[in-house]
Design a protein around this motif. Sequence first.
Motif, PDB file in Angstrom:
ATOM      1  N   PRO A 238       0.839  -1.196   0.000  1.00  0.00           N
ATOM      2  CA  PRO A 238       0.000   0.000   0.000  1.00  0.00           C
ATOM      3  C   PRO A 238       0.882   1.256   0.000  1.00  0.00           C
ATOM      4  O   PRO A 238       1.933   1.273   0.638  1.00  0.00           O
ATOM      5  CB  PRO A 238      -0.792  -0.087   1.301  1.00  0.00           C
TER       6      PRO A 238
ATOM      7  N   HIS B 154      -0.877  -1.060  -3.900  1.00  0.00           N
ATOM      8  CA  HIS B 154      -2.203  -0.447  -3.851  1.00  0.00           C
ATOM      9  C   HIS B 154      -1.991   1.045  -3.689  1.00  0.00           C
ATOM     10  O   HIS B 154      -1.370   1.492  -2.724  1.00  0.00           O
ATOM     11  CB  HIS B 154      -3.085  -0.945  -2.708  1.00  0.00           C
TER      12      HIS B 154
ATOM     13  N   ASN C 168      -3.254   4.622  -2.901  1.00  0.00           N
ATOM     14  CA  ASN C 168      -4.235   5.494  -2.262  1.00  0.00           C
ATOM     15  C   ASN C 168      -4.026   6.894  -2.823  1.00  0.00           C
ATOM     16  O   ASN C 168      -2.947   7.455  -2.692  1.00  0.00           O
ATOM     17  CB  ASN C 168      -4.032   5.523  -0.748  1.00  0.00           C
TER      18      ASN C 168
ATOM     19  N   TYR D 235      -6.192   0.548  -7.016  1.00  0.00           N
ATOM     20  CA  TYR D 235      -6.262   1.993  -6.819  1.00  0.00           C
ATOM     21  C   TYR D 235      -7.579   2.405  -6.185  1.00  0.00           C
ATOM     22  O   TYR D 235      -8.632   1.857  -6.514  1.00  0.00           O
ATOM     23  CB  TYR D 235      -6.111   2.672  -8.186  1.00  0.00           C
TER      24      TYR D 235
ATOM     25  N   GLY E 129      -6.430  -1.481   1.401  1.00  0.00           N
ATOM     26  CA  GLY E 129      -5.430  -1.553   0.331  1.00  0.00           C
ATOM     27  C   GLY E 129      -4.840  -2.945   0.180  1.00  0.00           C
ATOM     28  O   GLY E 129      -4.705  -3.462  -0.927  1.00  0.00           O
TER      29      GLY E 129
END
Length: 103
Positions: A7, A35, A37, A56, A66
């Motif tokens: 993440p 992932h 953010n 995403y 995430g």
Amino acid sequence: MFSVIIPTLNNLDYLKLCIKSLNKNSKLPNEIIPHVNIGSDGTIDYLKKNNINFTYTKHNAGICEGVNLGMQKAKFKYVIYAHDDFYFCPEWDLILETEIKKI
């Protein structure tokens, strides 16, 4: 062998270093799944340019969501959760594989 879920929240410079260490120091055919953010710092463009599979959210979904979104794309049995500021040492995956086989 391993799916590495990472993440990240607008931390592109550290994410690049983390991914570079994975590519340089992995010996097994692992996959990297960040992932993203928010991603307003160029992270999405970087991942697309480097053909890195990612998930995403337009908002800060946090670590838990995430990781869960990243795991939905994971193709390997073993999933590793990493922060975007981690550095993976040489042969990290061979060492971990050896320890798993001992179990």
